[in-house]
Motif scaffolding. Structure first.
Motif, PDB file in Angstrom:
ATOM      1  N   ILE A 177      -4.821  31.294   6.636  1.00  0.00           N
ATOM      2  CA  ILE A 177      -5.321  31.819   7.912  1.00  0.00           C
ATOM      3  C   ILE A 177      -5.104  30.797   9.019  1.00  0.00           C
ATOM      4  O   ILE A 177      -4.678  31.123  10.123  1.00  0.00           O
ATOM      5  CB  ILE A 177      -6.818  32.146   7.788  1.00  0.00           C
ATOM      6  N   LYS A 178      -5.374  29.552   8.685  1.00  0.00           N
ATOM      7  CA  LYS A 178      -5.193  28.480   9.648  1.00  0.00           C
ATOM      8  C   LYS A 178      -3.734  28.414  10.095  1.00  0.00           C
ATOM      9  O   LYS A 178      -3.444  28.125  11.251  1.00  0.00           O
ATOM     10  CB  LYS A 178      -5.551  27.169   8.954  1.00  0.00           C
ATOM     11  N   ALA A 179      -2.829  28.657   9.170  1.00  0.00           N
ATOM     12  CA  ALA A 179      -1.410  28.451   9.458  1.00  0.00           C
ATOM     13  C   ALA A 179      -0.828  29.536  10.353  1.00  0.00           C
ATOM     14  O   ALA A 179       0.069  29.267  11.149  1.00  0.00           O
ATOM     15  CB  ALA A 179      -0.621  28.393   8.151  1.00  0.00           C
ATOM     16  N   CYS A 180      -1.331  30.741  10.240  1.00  0.00           N
ATOM     17  CA  CYS A 180      -0.663  31.872  10.895  1.00  0.00           C
ATOM     18  C   CYS A 180      -0.621  31.706  12.417  1.00  0.00           C
ATOM     19  O   CYS A 180      -1.657  31.565  13.057  1.00  0.00           O
ATOM     20  CB  CYS A 180      -1.373  33.172  10.557  1.00  0.00           C
ATOM     21  N   PRO A 181       0.573  31.750  13.009  1.00  0.00           N
ATOM     22  CA  PRO A 181       0.672  31.514  14.452  1.00  0.00           C
ATOM     23  C   PRO A 181       0.189  32.687  15.295  1.00  0.00           C
ATOM     24  O   PRO A 181      -0.018  32.532  16.490  1.00  0.00           O
ATOM     25  CB  PRO A 181       2.169  31.275  14.666  1.00  0.00           C
ATOM     26  N   THR A 182       0.034  33.873  14.704  1.00  0.00           N
ATOM     27  CA  THR A 182      -0.299  35.045  15.512  1.00  0.00           C
ATOM     28  C   THR A 182      -1.646  35.658  15.144  1.00  0.00           C
ATOM     29  O   THR A 182      -1.966  36.734  15.616  1.00  0.00           O
ATOM     30  CB  THR A 182       0.768  36.141  15.349  1.00  0.00           C
ATOM     31  N   LYS A 183      -2.417  34.992  14.299  1.00  0.00           N
ATOM     32  CA  LYS A 183      -3.671  35.555  13.804  1.00  0.00           C
ATOM     33  C   LYS A 183      -3.450  36.920  13.159  1.00  0.00           C
ATOM     34  O   LYS A 183      -4.249  37.834  13.336  1.00  0.00           O
ATOM     35  CB  LYS A 183      -4.708  35.684  14.926  1.00  0.00           C
ATOM     36  N   CYS A 234       6.983  34.977   9.627  1.00  0.00           N
ATOM     37  CA  CYS A 234       7.466  33.589   9.668  1.00  0.00           C
ATOM     38  C   CYS A 234       7.282  32.881   8.325  1.00  0.00           C
ATOM     39  O   CYS A 234       7.908  31.878   8.065  1.00  0.00           O
ATOM     40  CB  CYS A 234       6.739  32.822  10.754  1.00  0.00           C
ATOM     41  N   ARG A 235       6.378  33.386   7.497  1.00  0.00           N
ATOM     42  CA  ARG A 235       6.140  32.864   6.154  1.00  0.00           C
ATOM     43  C   ARG A 235       5.495  31.480   6.134  1.00  0.00           C
ATOM     44  O   ARG A 235       5.565  30.772   5.136  1.00  0.00           O
ATOM     45  CB  ARG A 235       7.431  32.854   5.332  1.00  0.00           C
ATOM     46  N   TYR A 236       4.863  31.104   7.236  1.00  0.00           N
ATOM     47  CA  TYR A 236       4.166  29.823   7.228  1.00  0.00           C
ATOM     48  C   TYR A 236       2.943  29.901   6.316  1.00  0.00           C
ATOM     49  O   TYR A 236       2.588  28.939   5.655  1.00  0.00           O
ATOM     50  CB  TYR A 236       3.773  29.452   8.666  1.00  0.00           C
ATOM     51  N   LEU A 269       2.686  31.575   3.626  1.00  0.00           N
ATOM     52  CA  LEU A 269       3.112  31.485   2.227  1.00  0.00           C
ATOM     53  C   LEU A 269       3.268  30.018   1.828  1.00  0.00           C
ATOM     54  O   LEU A 269       2.879  29.602   0.743  1.00  0.00           O
ATOM     55  CB  LEU A 269       4.427  32.249   2.047  1.00  0.00           C
ATOM     56  N   ALA A 270       3.836  29.245   2.756  1.00  0.00           N
ATOM     57  CA  ALA A 270       3.995  27.818   2.470  1.00  0.00           C
ATOM     58  C   ALA A 270       2.643  27.133   2.373  1.00  0.00           C
ATOM     59  O   ALA A 270       2.483  26.156   1.653  1.00  0.00           O
ATOM     60  CB  ALA A 270       4.849  27.165   3.550  1.00  0.00           C
ATOM     61  N   ALA A 271       1.651  27.646   3.106  1.00  0.00           N
ATOM     62  CA  ALA A 271       0.359  26.969   3.174  1.00  0.00           C
ATOM     63  C   ALA A 271      -0.562  27.323   2.013  1.00  0.00           C
ATOM     64  O   ALA A 271      -1.522  26.600   1.750  1.00  0.00           O
ATOM     65  CB  ALA A 271      -0.338  27.310   4.496  1.00  0.00           C
ATOM     66  N   CYS A 272      -0.318  28.420   1.333  1.00  0.00           N
ATOM     67  CA  CYS A 272      -1.222  28.859   0.271  1.00  0.00           C
ATOM     68  C   CYS A 272      -1.034  28.018  -0.989  1.00  0.00           C
ATOM     69  O   CYS A 272       0.052  27.970  -1.538  1.00  0.00           O
ATOM     70  CB  CYS A 272      -0.989  30.329  -0.069  1.00  0.00           C
ATOM     71  N   PRO A 273      -2.082  27.351  -1.464  1.00  0.00           N
ATOM     72  CA  PRO A 273      -1.939  26.496  -2.648  1.00  0.00           C
ATOM     73  C   PRO A 273      -1.935  27.278  -3.959  1.00  0.00           C
ATOM     74  O   PRO A 273      -1.773  26.678  -5.010  1.00  0.00           O
ATOM     75  CB  PRO A 273      -3.166  25.588  -2.585  1.00  0.00           C
TER      76      PRO A 273
END
Ligand code: SF4
Ligand code: SF4
Lengths: 415, 320
Positions: B185-191, B211-213, B215-219
């Protein structure tokens, strides 16, 4: 002879620039044709990706960023590196570097155009990009580092476009640029250059999910490698200009660039060594990505030849710069050194940084990633666009600067 | 009702004429100005069969707001449009809900690793329930076959393909853990992705830019991206849908487990918990002291995956 009209106006400026940008000899025409063909091929490939989705790339749910984001990351560094010319040229009033600072800025603008294009082609739903525009969309600032990156990249593009534009426009009209009108922006762009690179590093560094990236050295190492690779690109452009045009480039400039590159490259190598030590002296779970990168993991080793090539080129280029004869200007030698350092860092900062972040996946899976031909064509198209932008910016700029220098005696009015 | 609507419409027009462009009106203006030319661009490749009604609906859909900023009226309108579009495009009759969270509900999940036998009925039920892409074989749930002496699913085998249960092995299911402190949630640029008040982490598919940010952020590898156009055989489509849940996704957007929001907000169990033949899956309201999940948390030894990352997942593992 030109008319001595004190202000030739914007229209004349633009049309003259266009004319200067596109006229040139046979070599230039061939170059232009190649670049345009690559751009068209990239466009065709992108229209396919647009229709069918990112499924035409080699990316998967495990390696979910690939060639595009790798290149994006690298070229942010190239863009930031313009500061290595801007700082001495404007702040320390270094006469030699002042001559070529415009080239650094041109390279920065080209690199930023590429960065923005790489982000756009990487988007799954590019038509919805307005969702990210502050005001009409929903901009998740300050929480999302990606929004910071969007801000700093566009800001840096504006700074690096407008300052040189102002100076060129003044020179074009045979006037002296006024310090207070642009120096504040020069100051700003110096800090900004550092910030674009740090922010981009934070994009990765801030993710505990990816131990390979979640490393406080990532940002500083980004900077060091950028300050080696960026000036290397600028040096290649300068050599091309010196060899292909009649524009005078002082050999002192090469000596100074050489020094900048050596210092940065050595710092970069020290930090690389420090990282490698940490990963392998006491091998932990978090070192698996590094093992995948350097030696392969579970029989998957597609990155291994790349990274060792990169490191070899890196060291080779650094040694050439460090021990090369600095008194004499030897274009071939310098070109070789710059090209190997540039390529080495390109692979290392691109592929070598992004892909291992995803492997092994958070669930421990190891897969290989190979970019598809569509992906490669789109990437080449973006690179060609960047090259075109740099060329079209620098050509008229050099002509204006040259004319200005020749007419310099009569320059009195300030802009 | 209709006269009220008209008034509403009139007021909007007046506002536009007066130049008081609110956010939504700004987008509307833009849409009117640009409509003719680029309708084809947004409506995509199927221009041939597209009726003008379909094009109009798609156009309005394109300019709609982030779900969280919509008024209830706007939510109802977009749902109505989507239902109509499903009819026009695929001749499919669907129901779509936009049911919000209930008061005093916080969903939680517990997974019994000593009971699970790796049958994967949950996986199958999830695929059916949530209209997951059959072409790419998307799964929200994965079951890892584990060797004794380990509790970390990354050491397990997530691709086993043989008769279960295997002697000496045990099984661990993973999915999105609906973190309270979710890095995605923190990563998403568009909420475009957020945590609902009942603890469900959702994606607004129509707002996600792909953008898939996240996906990269999810541990926990909890998110799935639609690389191509997702495909579900017509006969298998679950027509009982929710805007934030199992409605049809499109290419280029992120999706993930939603704790079956279309079921759980109606008081049903998620499809996985419902399908599990061994009773390994416990789902319920963490705020209800009499719920089974609270019993498990109070009486069993529980643990969570990658606790050190501070994500505070609402998903626990336990043993009998
Ligand atoms: S498990 Fe991943 S996708 Fe799910 S809430 Fe946590 S971070 Fe987000
Ligand atoms: S892919 Fe979608 S949900 Fe994920 S970060 Fe990007 S916009 Fe947000």
């Amino acid at each position: 002879m030109m008319t001595t009209n004190p202000d030739k106006g914007i229209v004349a400026f633009v049309s003259d620039c266009m004319r200067w940008a596109f006229t040139g000899g046979t070599v230039f025409k061939i170059y232009l044709a190649v670049v345009l063909i690559l751009m068209v091929m990239g466009g065709v490939a992108y229209s396919r990706q647009f229709q069918e989705g990112l499924i035409v790339t080699g990316m998967t749910n495990i390696v979910s960023w690939g060639l595009y984001i790798s290149n994006f990351t690298f070229f942010v560094g190239v863009a930031a590196a313009a500061v290595m010319l801007i700082l001495p040229a404007y702040m320390l009033k270094d006469k030699d570097l002042q001559e070529v600072v415009i080239i650094g800025e041109g390279v920065a603008v080209g690199a930023l155009v590429m960065c923005l294009m790489f982000i756009t082609v990487d988007m799954g739903s590019p038509l919805k990009v307005w969702h990210m525009i502050p005001g009409i969309g929903l901009f998740n600032w300050p929480s999302s580092i990606l929004t910071w990156d969007v801000l700093v990249l566009n800001g840096y593009l504006a700074l690096n476009g407008l300052v040189p534009l102002y100076i060129l426009y003044c020179n074009y009209n045979n006037r002296k640029p006024v310090g207070w009108k642009y120096m504040p922006f020069v100051f700003l762009s110096i800090f900004w250059a550092v910030s674009i690179h740090m922010t981009t590093a934070f994009l990765y560094q801030g993710l505990p999910a990816r131990p390979f990236w979640n490393n406080p050295l990532l940002g500083p190492r980004f900077l060091a490698s950028a300050f080696a690779a960026g000036p290397a690109v600028i040096m290649m452009v300068l050599i091309a200009i010196k060899e292909q045009t009649t524009y005078p480039v002082d050999i002192n400039i090469f000596r100074k660039l050489n020094r900048i590159i050596v210092v940065s490259a050595v710092i970069n190598l020290i930090m690389l060594f420090s990282e490698v030590f940490k990963e392998f002296y006491n091998f932990t779970h978090h070192s698996l990505s590094a093992q995948y990168l350097f030696f392969g993991l579970d029989g998957h080793d597609s990155l291994v030849p790349w990274i060792w090539t990169a490191i070899s080129l890196n060291i080779f280029g650094t040694l050439l710069f460090a021990f090369g004869p600095s008194i004499k200007y030897r274009p071939r030698y310098l070109m070789l050194a710059a090209a190997s350092l540039f390529t080495g860092i390109w692979i290392e900062k691109g592929f070598g940084l992004i892909i291992p972040g995803f492997v092994p996946s958070p669930m421990g899976e190891v897969v290989d990633y190979t970019p598809s031909s569509t992906e490669i064509m789109i990437t080449l198209g973006v690179l060609a666009t960047g090259a075109l932008v740099v060329t079209l910016l620098i050509k008229p700029a050099l002509i204006i600067l040259r004319k200005h220098k020749e007419d310099a005696v009569e320059t009195t009015a300030s802009c | 009702m209709s006269s009220e609507n008209k008034k509403d419409e009139e007021m909007k027009t007046n506002k536009v004429l007066a130049g008081k462009t609110t956010r939504r009106n700004f987008m509307k203006n833009l849409s009117i100005a640009a409509a003719a030319g680029s309708a084809g661009l947004v409506t995509g490749g199927c221009a041939g069969s597209a009726t003008s009604e379909e094009a109009g609906l798609k156009w309005e859909e394109y300019f709609k707001n982030n779900y969280r900023l919509m008024t209830q009226k706007e939510k109802d309108e977009t749902v109505a449009r989507l239902v109509r579009l499903a009819k026009l495009r695929d001749n499919r009759d669907i129901q779509m809900s936009n049911q919000g969270p209930h008061e005093n509900v916080l969903f939680g999940y517990a997974f019994n690793i000593s009971r699970c036998k790796g049958y994967m009925d949950c996986v199958e039920a999830c695929v059916q329930e949530n209209n997951l892409d059959r072409k790419s074989k998307t799964q929200y749930i994965r079951i890892f076959e584990m060797d004794p002496g380990q509790l970390d699913p990354t050491t397990g085998d997530g691709k086993f393909h043989h008769e279960v249960p295997v002697d000496g092995k045990f099984y661990m299911g993973v999915q999105c853990f609906h973190c309270e402190n979710a890095p995605c949630i923190k990563a998403c640029p568009t909420k475009a992705t957020w945590r609902e008040p009942d603890g469900i982490v959702v994606v607004d598919y129509d707002w996600c830019i792909g953008c898939r940010y996240c996906l990269a952020a999810c541990p926990y590898w909890g998110r799935r991206f639609n690389w191509g156009d997702p495909q579900v055989p017509e006969a298998e489509v679950n027509v009982d849908q929710h805007y934030l849940g199992n409605r049809m996704r499109m290419k280029g957007v992120m999706e993930k487990c939603t704790f079956c929001v279309q079921r759980t907000r109606k008081g049903k169990l998620p499809a996985c918990a419902n399908a599990c033949p061994t009773g390994s899956r416990v789902f319920g309201n963490l705020l209800d002291p009499n719920s089974e999940i609270r019993f498990v948390l109070a009486n069993k030894k529980v643990f969570r995956f990658k606790e050190e990352l501070g994500t505070d997942p609402k998903f626990w593992y336990f043993m009998d």
